[in-house]
Design a protein around this motif. Structure first.
Motif, short mmCIF file in Angstrom:
data_model
loop_
_atom_site.label_atom_id
_atom_site.label_comp_id
_atom_site.label_asym_id
_atom_site.label_seq_id
_atom_site.Cartn_x
_atom_site.Cartn_y
_atom_site.Cartn_z
N LEU A 42 36.91 5.66 57.25
CA LEU A 42 35.51 6.05 57.32
C LEU A 42 35.10 6.37 55.90
O LEU A 42 35.64 7.30 55.29
CB LEU A 42 35.31 7.27 58.21
N CYS A 93 31.58 12.30 57.87
CA CYS A 93 31.44 11.42 59.01
C CYS A 93 32.64 11.62 59.94
O CYS A 93 33.77 11.79 59.46
CB CYS A 93 31.38 9.97 58.50
N MET A 144 29.76 9.02 67.38
CA MET A 144 29.84 9.34 65.95
C MET A 144 29.10 10.64 65.66
O MET A 144 28.07 10.94 66.29
CB MET A 144 29.27 8.21 65.11
N CYS A 170 27.96 5.70 56.61
CA CYS A 170 29.39 5.83 56.87
C CYS A 170 29.87 4.50 57.43
O CYS A 170 29.51 4.13 58.56
CB CYS A 170 29.67 6.97 57.84
N ARG A 188 22.84 4.29 64.26
CA ARG A 188 24.04 3.49 64.08
C ARG A 188 23.72 2.02 64.27
O ARG A 188 22.77 1.65 64.97
CB ARG A 188 25.15 3.92 65.05
N TRP A 192 28.00 13.57 62.39
CA TRP A 192 27.96 14.03 61.00
C TRP A 192 28.15 15.55 61.01
O TRP A 192 27.49 16.27 61.78
CB TRP A 192 26.62 13.71 60.35
N GLU A 250 32.04 7.37 53.50
CA GLU A 250 30.67 7.84 53.34
C GLU A 250 30.12 7.45 51.98
O GLU A 250 30.86 7.36 51.00
CB GLU A 250 30.57 9.36 53.50
#
Length: 119
Positions: free
Chosen positions: A4, A96, A34, A22, A72, A36, A6
């Motif tokens: 992952l 993330c 997902m 991300c 997303r 944050w 970012e």
């Protein structure tokens, strides 16, 4: 190998905007909700926003509602955090997180990206 990554952090004046990205690889992105998170210096890590696997459902911390938008793109294996009307208290490292469909699997974390809001 799960990754992952970012990007998009930086320094901005109060009232400004940033868009964090991300990029995910090494797992089936569309099967993972997902999130944050952010962590300010000396503070605990806090959940900022979350999005369902399909992208149809989102939730936000009260402190960012109306200013932040999570989204997303499952075709690009990427989750975003659009941050508008930034305040100094939004200064933190943003992480993330990929939340697996099974509780027996640990979540995945990115390395974090620094966001600094200062005049």
């Amino acid at each position: 190998q799960v990754q992952l990554v970012e990007s998009g952090g930086g320094s901005v004046q109060p009232g400004g905007s940033l868009r964090l990205s991300c990029a995910a690889s090494g797992f089936t992105f569309s099967l993972y909700a997902m999130r944050w998170y952010r962590q300010a210096t000396g503070a605990e890590r806090e959940l900022v926003a979350m999005i369902s696997r399909s992208g149809l459902n989102t939730n936000y911390a009260d402190s960012v509602k109306g200013g932040f938008t999570i989204s997303r793109d499952n075709a690009k294996n990427t989750v975003y955090l659009q941050m508008n009307s930034l305040k100094p208290e939004d200064t933190a490292v943003y992480y993330c997180n990929a939340n697996p469909p099974s509780p027996r699997v640990d979540p995945y974390w990115g390395q974090g990206t620094q966001v600094t809001v200062s005049s």
